[in-house]
Design an enzyme around this catalytic site. Sequence first.
Site, short mmCIF file in Angstrom:
data_model
loop_
_atom_site.label_atom_id
_atom_site.label_comp_id
_atom_site.label_asym_id
_atom_site.label_seq_id
_atom_site.Cartn_x
_atom_site.Cartn_y
_atom_site.Cartn_z
N ASP A 1 -21.17 -56.88 65.53
CA ASP A 1 -21.39 -55.44 65.47
C ASP A 1 -20.06 -54.71 65.61
O ASP A 1 -19.77 -53.74 64.89
CB ASP A 1 -22.36 -55.02 66.58
CG ASP A 1 -22.55 -53.51 66.64
OD1 ASP A 1 -23.21 -52.97 65.76
OD2 ASP A 1 -22.02 -52.89 67.59
N GLU B 1 -24.32 -59.60 60.82
CA GLU B 1 -23.35 -59.28 61.86
C GLU B 1 -22.94 -60.54 62.63
O GLU B 1 -21.77 -60.71 62.97
CB GLU B 1 -23.94 -58.26 62.83
CG GLU B 1 -24.05 -56.86 62.24
CD GLU B 1 -24.59 -55.85 63.23
OE1 GLU B 1 -24.29 -54.65 63.08
OE2 GLU B 1 -25.34 -56.26 64.16
#
Length: 239
Positions: free
Chosen positions: A55, A126
């Site tokens: 992220d 991610e």
Amino acid sequence: MKLAYPRRQRQLETLVKKFGLSLEAPIKWELLDLALTHPSVSDSENYEQLEFVGDAVVRLVAAVVLWENYPDFPVGDFAAIRSVLVSDRILAKLAKEYGLQLYLLVAGSASGDRMGQQSRLADAFEAVLGALYLSTNNLDLIRPWLDDHFRRLAAEIRRDPARLNYKAALQEWTQAQFKVLPEYRVVEISSPSHNQERFIAEVWLHEDKLGQGKGRSIKAAEQAAAKVAFLSIEHPQKP
């Protein structure tokens, strides 16, 4: 070091080739395998921690790409464009382009959950970025293939300003600073007429009004209010 399971190793090598990376690259295959393991498969050995790292990585790549390609852009526009680039919708779309769903290990009822597919793919994407970053502790295995996507998408968003997401950028800021979401209030609805901005919206945080905006729809008015609020946060007025 390669995985102990040749079939899984071959699967991951196929994915790496799709990224345009060499099989001689210093990839930590066990991390890549973990990045493609859903929590339904294992409570302890799954992609959640790598997703946390990824992220941050995807936001960094998006920020650097914008900084390199649009050096004169205000920070508020950077944040609004980046919020679109790193959204679940975009990340899941990129994941599908590389066929990530073919390599993602999912078990039980989660495998049949179509509603949760976008979230799973975005999370796994991610996590893969997190695994590639931790393989080298830099972006060398990521930027060669991800930059082109972000440059193309950023150009598309610039051509269509309606896609700018100041609401998401403001929400990210309020959650980071205060752990709460901003509140939107539609305070006026005028009589409809051609090309008229019919709605006025205000955005509030606690008891403070952060901004106000107009639009032809409630959504447009809220985005306009969020833009005013976010830009005022980035560039507060001097007393």
